[in-house]
Design a protein around this motif. Structure first.
Motif, PDB file in Angstrom:
ATOM      1  N   ALA A  77       0.847  -1.184   0.000  1.00 24.07           N
ATOM      2  CA  ALA A  77       0.000   0.000   0.000  1.00 24.07           C
ATOM      3  C   ALA A  77       0.885   1.237   0.000  1.00 24.07           C
ATOM      4  CB  ALA A  77      -0.911  -0.003   1.220  1.00 24.07           C
ATOM      5  N   PRO A  78       0.503   2.288  -0.728  1.00 25.11           N
ATOM      6  CA  PRO A  78       1.310   3.515  -0.733  1.00 25.11           C
ATOM      7  C   PRO A  78       1.552   4.020   0.684  1.00 25.11           C
ATOM      8  CG  PRO A  78      -0.374   3.611  -2.428  1.00 25.11           C
ATOM      9  CD  PRO A  78      -0.667   2.382  -1.612  1.00 25.11           C
ATOM     10  N   GLY A  79       2.792   4.376   0.957  1.00 22.52           N
ATOM     11  CA  GLY A  79       3.129   4.882   2.278  1.00 22.52           C
ATOM     12  C   GLY A  79       3.328   3.825   3.336  1.00 22.52           C
ATOM     13  N   LEU A  80       3.343   2.549   2.968  1.00 22.67           N
ATOM     14  CA  LEU A  80       3.544   1.492   3.956  1.00 22.67           C
ATOM     15  C   LEU A  80       4.895   1.682   4.640  1.00 22.67           C
ATOM     16  CD1 LEU A  80       2.284  -1.250   4.994  1.00 22.67           C
ATOM     17  CD2 LEU A  80       3.925  -2.355   3.459  1.00 22.67           C
ATOM     18  N   PRO A  81       4.945   1.656   5.976  1.00 29.80           N
ATOM     19  CA  PRO A  81       6.226   1.833   6.670  1.00 29.80           C
ATOM     20  C   PRO A  81       7.227   0.751   6.282  1.00 29.80           C
ATOM     21  CG  PRO A  81       4.375   2.048   8.197  1.00 29.80           C
ATOM     22  CD  PRO A  81       3.810   1.548   6.906  1.00 29.80           C
ATOM     23  N   ALA A  82       8.486   1.111   6.304  1.00 28.17           N
ATOM     24  CA  ALA A  82       9.533   0.162   5.934  1.00 28.17           C
ATOM     25  C   ALA A  82       9.599  -1.022   6.881  1.00 28.17           C
ATOM     26  CB  ALA A  82      10.880   0.879   5.896  1.00 28.17           C
ATOM     27  N   ASP A  83       9.132  -0.831   8.127  1.00 27.72           N
ATOM     28  CA  ASP A  83       9.218  -1.905   9.113  1.00 27.72           C
ATOM     29  C   ASP A  83       7.922  -2.715   9.212  1.00 27.72           C
ATOM     30  OD1 ASP A  83       7.624   0.008  10.268  1.00 27.72           O
ATOM     31  OD2 ASP A  83       8.655   0.011  12.202  1.00 27.72           O
ATOM     32  N   ALA A  84       7.113  -2.704   8.159  1.00 36.42           N
ATOM     33  CA  ALA A  84       5.890  -3.508   8.148  1.00 36.42           C
ATOM     34  C   ALA A  84       6.221  -4.991   8.019  1.00 36.42           C
ATOM     35  CB  ALA A  84       4.991  -3.079   6.994  1.00 36.42           C
ATOM     36  N   PRO A  85       5.376  -5.885   8.538  1.00 37.28           N
ATOM     37  CA  PRO A  85       5.579  -7.317   8.329  1.00 37.28           C
ATOM     38  C   PRO A  85       5.500  -7.677   6.850  1.00 37.28           C
ATOM     39  CG  PRO A  85       3.967  -6.914  10.079  1.00 37.28           C
ATOM     40  CD  PRO A  85       4.199  -5.599   9.393  1.00 37.28           C
ATOM     41  N   VAL A  86       5.968  -8.865   6.521  1.00 42.69           N
ATOM     42  CA  VAL A  86       5.970  -9.359   5.146  1.00 42.69           C
ATOM     43  C   VAL A  86       5.044 -10.575   5.057  1.00 42.69           C
ATOM     44  CG1 VAL A  86       7.361 -10.452   3.341  1.00 42.69           C
ATOM     45  CG2 VAL A  86       8.285  -8.523   4.641  1.00 42.69           C
ATOM     46  N   THR A  87       4.242 -10.626   3.982  1.00 38.90           N
ATOM     47  CA  THR A  87       3.433 -11.797   3.707  1.00 38.90           C
ATOM     48  C   THR A  87       3.870 -12.427   2.392  1.00 38.90           C
ATOM     49  OG1 THR A  87       1.490 -10.912   4.871  1.00 38.90           O
ATOM     50  CG2 THR A  87       1.106 -12.698   3.305  1.00 38.90           C
ATOM     51  N   LEU A  88       4.399 -13.637   2.452  1.00 36.74           N
ATOM     52  CA  LEU A  88       4.698 -14.403   1.254  1.00 36.74           C
ATOM     53  C   LEU A  88       3.399 -14.967   0.683  1.00 36.74           C
ATOM     54  CD1 LEU A  88       7.781 -16.482   2.499  1.00 36.74           C
ATOM     55  CD2 LEU A  88       7.814 -14.357   1.184  1.00 36.74           C
ATOM     56  N   VAL A  89       3.291 -15.011  -0.648  1.00 38.98           N
ATOM     57  CA  VAL A  89       2.084 -15.517  -1.298  1.00 38.98           C
ATOM     58  C   VAL A  89       2.483 -16.393  -2.477  1.00 38.98           C
ATOM     59  CG1 VAL A  89      -0.099 -14.949  -2.424  1.00 38.98           C
ATOM     60  CG2 VAL A  89       0.825 -13.410  -0.679  1.00 38.98           C
ATOM     61  N   SER A  90       1.883 -17.562  -2.562  1.00 39.51           N
ATOM     62  CA  SER A  90       2.079 -18.410  -3.733  1.00 39.51           C
ATOM     63  C   SER A  90       0.774 -19.105  -4.089  1.00 39.51           C
ATOM     64  CB  SER A  90       3.178 -19.455  -3.485  1.00 39.51           C
ATOM     65  OG  SER A  90       2.789 -20.385  -2.497  1.00 39.51           O
TER      66      SER A  90
END
Length: 351
Positions: free
Chosen positions: A130-143
């Motif tokens: 999302a625009p403006g998402l903080p750099a320290d946001a969690p990550v979601t892997l998707v496959s």
């Protein structure tokens, strides 16, 4: 290695029509291609690739590169078994890149070098945020699965990026899509995913979730049961019954899986049963170390028995939803699935 096999396109339209519509193609256009398609492999009028590619070219000429990417995605479906299918995937990537500037989320493509069987392999990934998402946001892997890959899942990726507050990292499983040069296996495929998890922990606050659809659900459940991620979502993953020896396959799935496994000819029922059994998660199910998990299945799934969803009932930190009136990956109830998934991820990751 790859191979073609007898496959009636009418059967695939019967099964995948709801998914084609749910992911964004106009029903009228899908109906037109359906009526014109008479052969799965012929690179000629009436051939699956030719009819879908013709529709995609018309979309591209009119500037609808988003729809062109979806149509080329259907053209290369269900596997890269011959050169026309591989060309269709290349065209899909071109159209996807052309439309990326208009995405409602930030987009970046990277090619990562990931450890694999004593060497390394390159894994293309798509990052959406999302625009403006903080750099320290969690990550979601998707496959996705053996026949639905990261570019095909674009609406799902955008929804996750917009509504979870996490950075989405989409990739293709080993044996599929842009990672199809590495045959799929339980250990090798998981090694690549473990490498992606390690990389993802350096991209934000260290938290990593994994959303897997269909065969991707097997691998996401694997990481969840092993506790190697902080949250795992399994949507219609084959877990135990679906990979048991002697089970039957529907809608050409034995040929699709055979290609993903890197075979060069159609496997016998006994051979594919033996090979697919290695993906059983029974040893992990017998342990009690899992991360928080969300498990969703469709009650009318022709590929994954209800057992593979309900087997998670009673586990700690696990929510199980078997949805009535829908089938594989619950595509006819996809908005509900996405709302449930996004809310659960935010709550579980403390967002």
């Amino acid at each position: 290695m790859s191979f073609t096999w007898p496959l009636d396109p009418r059967d695939l339209f019967t099964e995948r029509y709801p998914q084609m519509i749910a992911l964004g193609l106009p029903a009228q256009d899908v109906d037109t291609v359906r009526a014109a398609t008479t052969d799965m492999w012929a690179d000629a009028p009436g051939g699956w690739v030719r009819e879908w590619s013709s529709l995609a070219a018309r979309y591209a000429a009119s500037g609808r590169h988003d729809l062109a990417a979806l149509a080329y995605g259907n053209a290369k479906f269900p596997t890269l078994a011959n050169e026309p299918k591989r060309r269709a995937l290349a065209h899909q990537a071109e159209q996807y890149a052309l439309t990326s500037a208009g995405f409602p989320v930030d987009f970046e493509r990277q090619v990562l070098t990931i450890p694999h069987k004593g060497a390394t392999t390159e894994v293309p990934v798509h990052l959406l945020a999302a625009p403006g998402l903080p750099a320290d946001a969690p990550v979601t892997l998707v496959s996705g699965g053996v026949d639905t890959w990261k570019m095909d899942m674009h609406p799902v990726l955008v929804t996750l990026a917009q509504q979870t507050g996490t950075r989405i990292v989409a990739f293709d499983l080993a044996g599929t899509g842009e990672t199809s040069d590495i045959p799929m296996s339980a250990d090798g495929g998981n090694e690549i995913i473990e490498g992606l998890i390690t990389w993802a922990r350096t991209r934000g606050n260290g938290q990593v979730a994994y959303f897997g659809l269909s065969m991707g659900g097997n691998f996401s459940a694997r990481t969840g049961l092993a506790g190697t991620v902080d949250a795992a979502v399994n949507l219609s993953g084959p877990i135990e019954a679906a990979v048991s020896p002697g089970r039957s396959f529907a809608f050409g799935m034995e040929g699709i899986i055979g290609n993903a496994l890197g075979l060069d000819e159609m496997p016998s029922a006994a051979d594919i049963g033996t090979r697919f059994a290695e993906f059983s998660l029974r040893p992990l199910l017998d342990q009690d170390v899992n991360a928080p998990m969300l498990v969703i299945g469709g009650a009318d799934d022709v590929h994954v028995p209800q057992h593979d969803t309900l087997v998670f009932q009673g586990r700690r930190d696990t929510r199980v939803e078997l949805l009535s009136g829908t089938g594989h990956c619950a595509v006819t109830r996809l908005p509900e699935v996405m709302a449930l998934t996004c809310d659960w991820l935010k709550q579980t990751l403390g967002i």
